[in-house]
Design a protein around this motif. Structure first.
Motif, PDB file in Angstrom:
ATOM      1  N   PHE A   1      18.705 -27.522  26.691  1.00  0.00           N
ATOM      2  CA  PHE A   1      17.515 -28.264  25.583  1.00  0.00           C
ATOM      3  C   PHE A   1      19.004 -27.748  23.660  1.00  0.00           C
ATOM      4  N   LEU A   2      18.795 -26.681  24.084  1.00  0.00           N
ATOM      5  CA  LEU A   2      19.520 -26.033  22.345  1.00  0.00           C
ATOM      6  C   LEU A   2      20.895 -26.426  22.959  1.00  0.00           C
ATOM      7  N   LEU A   3      21.678 -26.381  23.385  1.00  0.00           N
ATOM      8  CA  LEU A   3      23.099 -27.406  24.180  1.00  0.00           C
ATOM      9  C   LEU A   3      23.086 -28.609  23.259  1.00  0.00           C
ATOM     10  N   ASP A   4      21.915 -29.391  24.122  1.00  0.00           N
ATOM     11  CA  ASP A   4      21.888 -30.827  23.841  1.00  0.00           C
ATOM     12  C   ASP A   4      21.937 -31.442  22.397  1.00  0.00           C
ATOM     13  N   GLU A   5      20.560 -30.704  22.344  1.00  0.00           N
ATOM     14  CA  GLU A   5      20.121 -31.043  20.836  1.00  0.00           C
ATOM     15  C   GLU A   5      20.605 -30.008  19.850  1.00  0.00           C
ATOM     16  N   PHE A   6      21.459 -29.078  19.971  1.00  0.00           N
ATOM     17  CA  PHE A   6      21.376 -28.190  18.147  1.00  0.00           C
ATOM     18  C   PHE A   6      22.521 -28.152  18.411  1.00  0.00           C
ATOM     19  N   ASP A   7      23.795 -27.464  20.040  1.00  0.00           N
ATOM     20  CA  ASP A   7      25.055 -27.533  19.543  1.00  0.00           C
ATOM     21  C   ASP A   7      25.641 -28.360  19.490  1.00  0.00           C
ATOM     22  N   ALA A   8      25.016 -29.729  20.601  1.00  0.00           N
ATOM     23  CA  ALA A   8      26.347 -31.043  20.056  1.00  0.00           C
ATOM     24  C   ALA A   8      26.190 -31.604  18.822  1.00  0.00           C
ATOM     25  N   ALA A   9      24.878 -31.621  17.989  1.00  0.00           N
ATOM     26  CA  ALA A   9      24.932 -31.912  17.174  1.00  0.00           C
ATOM     27  C   ALA A   9      25.996 -31.133  16.085  1.00  0.00           C
ATOM     28  N   LEU A  10      25.488 -30.123  16.311  1.00  0.00           N
ATOM     29  CA  LEU A  10      26.951 -29.648  15.005  1.00  0.00           C
ATOM     30  C   LEU A  10      28.051 -29.196  15.190  1.00  0.00           C
ATOM     31  N   TRP A  11      28.382 -29.257  16.796  1.00  0.00           N
ATOM     32  CA  TRP A  11      30.091 -29.458  17.115  1.00  0.00           C
ATOM     33  C   TRP A  11      30.826 -30.556  16.700  1.00  0.00           C
ATOM     34  N   MET A  12      29.969 -32.153  17.447  1.00  0.00           N
ATOM     35  CA  MET A  12      30.120 -33.190  16.892  1.00  0.00           C
ATOM     36  C   MET A  12      30.080 -33.993  15.287  1.00  0.00           C
ATOM     37  N   ALA A  13      29.162 -32.612  14.453  1.00  0.00           N
ATOM     38  CA  ALA A  13      29.728 -32.449  13.017  1.00  0.00           C
ATOM     39  C   ALA A  13      30.901 -32.015  12.348  1.00  0.00           C
ATOM     40  N   ALA A  14      31.377 -30.521  13.462  1.00  0.00           N
ATOM     41  CA  ALA A  14      32.898 -29.872  13.098  1.00  0.00           C
ATOM     42  C   ALA A  14      33.744 -30.594  13.333  1.00  0.00           C
ATOM     43  N   ARG A  15      33.824 -31.527  14.457  1.00  0.00           N
ATOM     44  CA  ARG A  15      34.722 -32.231  15.281  1.00  0.00           C
ATOM     45  C   ARG A  15      35.483 -33.256  14.399  1.00  0.00           C
ATOM     46  N   HIS A  16      34.336 -33.944  13.088  1.00  0.00           N
ATOM     47  CA  HIS A  16      34.597 -34.952  12.007  1.00  0.00           C
ATOM     48  C   HIS A  16      34.704 -34.248  11.266  1.00  0.00           C
ATOM     49  N   SER A  17      34.543 -32.788  10.519  1.00  0.00           N
ATOM     50  CA  SER A  17      34.730 -32.386   9.428  1.00  0.00           C
ATOM     51  C   SER A  17      36.040 -31.340   9.875  1.00  0.00           C
TER      52      SER A  17
END
Length: 195
Positions: free
Chosen positions: A92-108
């Protein structure tokens, strides 16, 4: 001795913290992603990498699970209901927390500038807030995310909380903010951050 490759400002912090909690010796090589030291062990160039007896292990969650199982700490035994619940929370943490933060980092800063979509961050923040509410309903009764024992998900969640703060993703749930304060006060966490 374990060798951890990766900057303490990356997911390598998770591994450093785990090793500090386990109180086992390790060497830390704070190499950045895609550097020569990293690519030699992980062709994807991603950190962290844990080198064990000359063999590299990649992906922070795989490393944490390996260390927890090997040392019989910060985990429940494989094949138990408690382990299934722990693994469910980790996913759950990987799907919902880590993934959102990583996607934001990719687009930053990760993707080439011409491929970045800054507008995506608004939807990621919205998802992140919803995930916090779900997590708080899943949290156990005790000082740790799953109850009375610290486990692998505690390390992942605290790291994601740090990442969220740095990325200006608001922490809206009071129970989550209080939990993160407790976890950040742990001596092993403090030692890992200092590394």
């Amino acid at each position: 001795m374990y060798r951890v490759i990766g900057s303490g400002r990356s997911r390598a912090l998770r591994v450093l913290w785990m090793l500090e909690e386990l109180d086992v010796p390790y060497e830390h090589v704070p190499a950045p992603p895609r550097s020569g030291d990293v690519v030699a062990l992980n062709p994807a160039g991603k950190v962290p990498v844990l080198v064990v007896d000359g063999t590299p292990i990649t992906d922070s969650t795989a490393i944490l699970t390996y260390l927890a199982d090997k040392h019989g700490a910060l985990t429940h035994p494989a094949g138990t209901i408690e382990r299934a619940q722990q693994d469910s929370l980790t996913q759950f943490l990987l799907d919902e927390f880590d993934a959102a933060l990583w996607m934001a980092a990719r687009h930053s800063f990760v993707l080439p500038e011409e491929l970045r979509q800054s507008a995506i961050k608004d939807s990621l923040r919205w998802e992140f807030e919803r995930s916090q509410a779900t997590l708080v309903r899943r949290m156990g009764h005790g000082p740790f995310v799953a109850g009375t024992e610290m486990t692998v998900p505690d390390i992942i969640l605290t790291h994601c909380g740090d990442w969220a703060t740095a990325a200006q993703f608001p922490l809206k749930e009071a129970a989550l903010a209080e939990y993160l304060e407790r976890m950040r006060a742990r001596p092993a966490y403090q030692r890992a951050r200092a590394a």
